[in-house]
Structures are given as structure tokens and as C-alpha cells.
Design a protein around this motif. Structure first.
Motif, PDB file in Angstrom:
ATOM      1  N   ASP A  58       0.857  -1.182   0.000  1.00 32.01           N
ATOM      2  CA  ASP A  58       0.000   0.000   0.000  1.00 32.01           C
ATOM      3  C   ASP A  58       0.897   1.238   0.000  1.00 32.01           C
ATOM      4  O   ASP A  58       1.451   1.627   1.029  1.00 32.01           O
ATOM      5  CB  ASP A  58      -0.904  -0.010   1.236  1.00 32.01           C
ATOM      6  CG  ASP A  58      -1.876   1.163   1.264  1.00 32.01           C
ATOM      7  OD1 ASP A  58      -1.816   2.018   0.349  1.00 32.01           O
ATOM      8  OD2 ASP A  58      -2.688   1.238   2.200  1.00 32.01           O
ATOM      9  N   LYS A  59       1.046   1.876  -1.167  1.00 34.12           N
ATOM     10  CA  LYS A  59       1.963   3.005  -1.298  1.00 34.12           C
ATOM     11  C   LYS A  59       1.419   4.282  -0.657  1.00 34.12           C
ATOM     12  O   LYS A  59       2.161   5.249  -0.477  1.00 34.12           O
ATOM     13  CB  LYS A  59       2.271   3.255  -2.772  1.00 34.12           C
ATOM     14  CG  LYS A  59       3.010   2.103  -3.433  1.00 34.12           C
ATOM     15  CD  LYS A  59       3.301   2.413  -4.893  1.00 34.12           C
ATOM     16  CE  LYS A  59       4.002   1.254  -5.580  1.00 34.12           C
ATOM     17  NZ  LYS A  59       4.287   1.542  -7.004  1.00 34.12           N
ATOM     18  N   THR A  60       0.131   4.298  -0.326  1.00 26.68           N
ATOM     19  CA  THR A  60      -0.456   5.491   0.302  1.00 26.68           C
ATOM     20  C   THR A  60      -0.178   5.534   1.801  1.00 26.68           C
ATOM     21  O   THR A  60      -0.339   6.567   2.438  1.00 26.68           O
ATOM     22  CB  THR A  60      -1.977   5.537   0.076  1.00 26.68           C
ATOM     23  OG1 THR A  60      -2.587   4.402   0.726  1.00 26.68           O
ATOM     24  CG2 THR A  60      -2.303   5.497  -1.404  1.00 26.68           C
ATOM     25  N   LYS A  61       0.249   4.390   2.340  1.00 28.90           N
ATOM     26  CA  LYS A  61       0.503   4.305   3.781  1.00 28.90           C
ATOM     27  C   LYS A  61       1.928   4.736   4.082  1.00 28.90           C
ATOM     28  O   LYS A  61       2.884   4.185   3.557  1.00 28.90           O
ATOM     29  CB  LYS A  61       0.275   2.871   4.266  1.00 28.90           C
ATOM     30  CG  LYS A  61       0.383   2.708   5.775  1.00 28.90           C
ATOM     31  CD  LYS A  61       0.103   1.270   6.175  1.00 28.90           C
ATOM     32  CE  LYS A  61       0.228   1.087   7.679  1.00 28.90           C
ATOM     33  NZ  LYS A  61      -0.004  -0.331   8.076  1.00 28.90           N
ATOM     34  N   LYS A  62       2.051   5.762   4.922  1.00 29.33           N
ATOM     35  CA  LYS A  62       3.365   6.274   5.275  1.00 29.33           C
ATOM     36  C   LYS A  62       4.050   5.354   6.281  1.00 29.33           C
ATOM     37  O   LYS A  62       3.401   4.737   7.121  1.00 29.33           O
ATOM     38  CB  LYS A  62       3.260   7.687   5.869  1.00 29.33           C
ATOM     39  CG  LYS A  62       2.837   8.747   4.864  1.00 29.33           C
ATOM     40  CD  LYS A  62       2.839  10.123   5.514  1.00 29.33           C
ATOM     41  CE  LYS A  62       2.461  11.202   4.505  1.00 29.33           C
ATOM     42  NZ  LYS A  62       2.472  12.560   5.130  1.00 29.33           N
ATOM     43  N   SER A  63       5.371   5.288   6.179  1.00 32.57           N
ATOM     44  CA  SER A  63       6.150   4.503   7.129  1.00 32.57           C
ATOM     45  C   SER A  63       6.204   5.227   8.470  1.00 32.57           C
ATOM     46  O   SER A  63       6.699   6.356   8.562  1.00 32.57           O
ATOM     47  CB  SER A  63       7.569   4.290   6.604  1.00 32.57           C
ATOM     48  OG  SER A  63       8.426   3.865   7.638  1.00 32.57           O
ATOM     49  N   GLU A  64       5.677   4.591   9.509  1.00 30.49           N
ATOM     50  CA  GLU A  64       5.680   5.200  10.841  1.00 30.49           C
ATOM     51  C   GLU A  64       7.104   5.433  11.331  1.00 30.49           C
ATOM     52  O   GLU A  64       7.407   6.434  11.972  1.00 30.49           O
ATOM     53  CB  GLU A  64       4.931   4.291  11.825  1.00 30.49           C
ATOM     54  CG  GLU A  64       4.702   4.918  13.180  1.00 30.49           C
ATOM     55  CD  GLU A  64       3.857   4.040  14.094  1.00 30.49           C
ATOM     56  OE1 GLU A  64       3.840   4.326  15.292  1.00 30.49           O
ATOM     57  OE2 GLU A  64       3.214   3.101  13.594  1.00 30.49           O
TER      58      GLU A  64
END
Length: 208
Positions: free
Chosen positions: A103-109
Motif C-alpha cells: 500500500d503506497k499510500t501508507k506512510k512509514s511510521e
């Protein structure tokens, strides 16, 4: 006597010259961090302390578009790899590897939290809380000029004297305390690359 006084004066001046303010230490840390090549990556352990649930720890390796996360949650051990396109998740209890499109829309925390190291003096009042032979502990208190409601009220950064690299950062936001520690600023390609041969006998679940 004059020689002794001259020597003492020279020592005092040398110590004064070496003394650094919290702002100067953070500025030097910023300069060092700007030279860190993302292609070489970083490694860290991130602890999330949540009331009632306790502390959950995640080990993270990041290099370019690739990332590996190792976490224990609800009694399960999970290892996840990402390469910008695909995500692999190994469930140790089930001995399964699930493959999905990332999921490219999910930012890396982890990468988002690393941004807390950037320019800690902006919107914060900083002071040296502790100092030893190896490091400084810098307290950062959010000031009135900082109107970003998502920024934590307080942070604590430990900076290495020899390199000016950050050694750890702790921040409290709402009810959650985040601590980043065991920071390293170089990881290998192998550290972040999934290799099925490392998990013989695991069942593959391909959801792509």
C-alpha cells in the motif's frame, strides 16, 4: 605562582571553549544527519508504551525503498519486508508467508518518527539535562510559537559526543510514549531483502 595561575587560566579558557550549548549540540547533530545517505539506510528499535497494553517493541531496518520490520504483538512474532512494490509478512506461529501488493499510500511510521530528530530547536526550548563522558541528554520543551498540535509537548534526545549522531529519542504524545533507540546509520542490502530460502517449509499465501 604566576606560572600556576597562568596554567589554571589556560585550562579554564580551554574548558570554556569546549563547552557547548544545547542549541549548538542540536545544530551539529542536524548537520551530521543531513550528511546521512538514505541509500545507506538506518536501523533502530522503536518502543511504543501504551497504558493498559504495556510496551510493544519493533526493530526496523530501512535502506532506500526497502524496509524490514520485526515485531511481537499479541503473542505473535511477525516479520515484514517491503521493497516499494511488494510486501511479504512472515507469521512465525502459523509458519506462513503472506505476499501482497504494498500500500503506497501508507506512510512509514518509522520514517515519519525519524523526522522528529530534524531541527528539534524549531518550536522547542532546549536545554542540557545530563552529561557524561560519552553523551549529552537534551530536553526539548514545546514553546508557544509551535502551533502544530501533532508535535509532542516534550522530547528527550541523547547525542553522542564523539560523532554528534543521535543515540536515542523519547517523546510523549497524548497517552503514547515513543522511544527510538539502538540507532545505526548503515545497513546492508541483505538486512532489508526477503529471501524465501531462509524459511524452508513455510506456506506461501499469495494475495497479489
Amino acid at each position: 605562582m604566576k606560572r600556576i595561575l597562568a596554567l589554571l587560566t589556560a585550562c579554564v579558557l580551554a574548558v570554556a571553549a569546549y563547552a557547548q550549548t544545547a542549541e549548538e549540540i542540536i545544530a551539529k547533530m542536524d548537520a551530521v544527519m543531513e550528511q546521512v545517505d538514505e541509500a545507506n539506510g538506518f536501523r533502530m528499535t522503536m518502543d511504543l508504551k501504551i497504558p493498559l497494553l504495556g510496551t510493544m517493541s519493533t526493530n526496523a531496518w530501512s535502506r532506500g525503498d526497502k524496509m524490514r520490520l520485526e515485531a511481537k504483538m499479541m503473542g505473535k512474532q511477525l516479520i515484514t519486508w517491503q521493497d516499494g512494490e511488494t510486501e511479504w509478512t512472515y507469521d512465525a506461529e502459523e509458519n506462513t508467508i503472506t505476499i501482497e501488493n504494498q500500500d503506497k499510500t501508507k506512510k512509514s511510521e518509522e520514517k515519519e518518527n525519524m523526522k522528529m530528530f530534524e531541527s528539534a530547536t524549531e518550536g522547542y526550548d532546549v536545554s542540557i539535562a545530563k552529561e557524561n563522558a560519552d553523551s549529552w541528554t537534551i530536553k526539548c520543551r514545546k514553546n508557544r510559537s509551535n502551533t502544530n498540535k501533532d508535535d509532542p509537548k516534550n522530547m528527550e534526545i541523547v547525542v553522542a559526543k564523539e560523532t554528534f549522531y543521535p543515540m536515542s529519542l523519547s517523546a510523549k504524545a497524548e497517552m503514547v510514549t515513543v522511544t527510538m533507540r539502538n540507532l545505526q546509520f548503515s545497513v546492508s542490502e541483505k538486512d532489508v531483502t526477503f529471501n524465501k530460502a531462509d524459511y524452508p517449509g513455510a506456506t506461501i499465501i499469495d494475495k497479489r
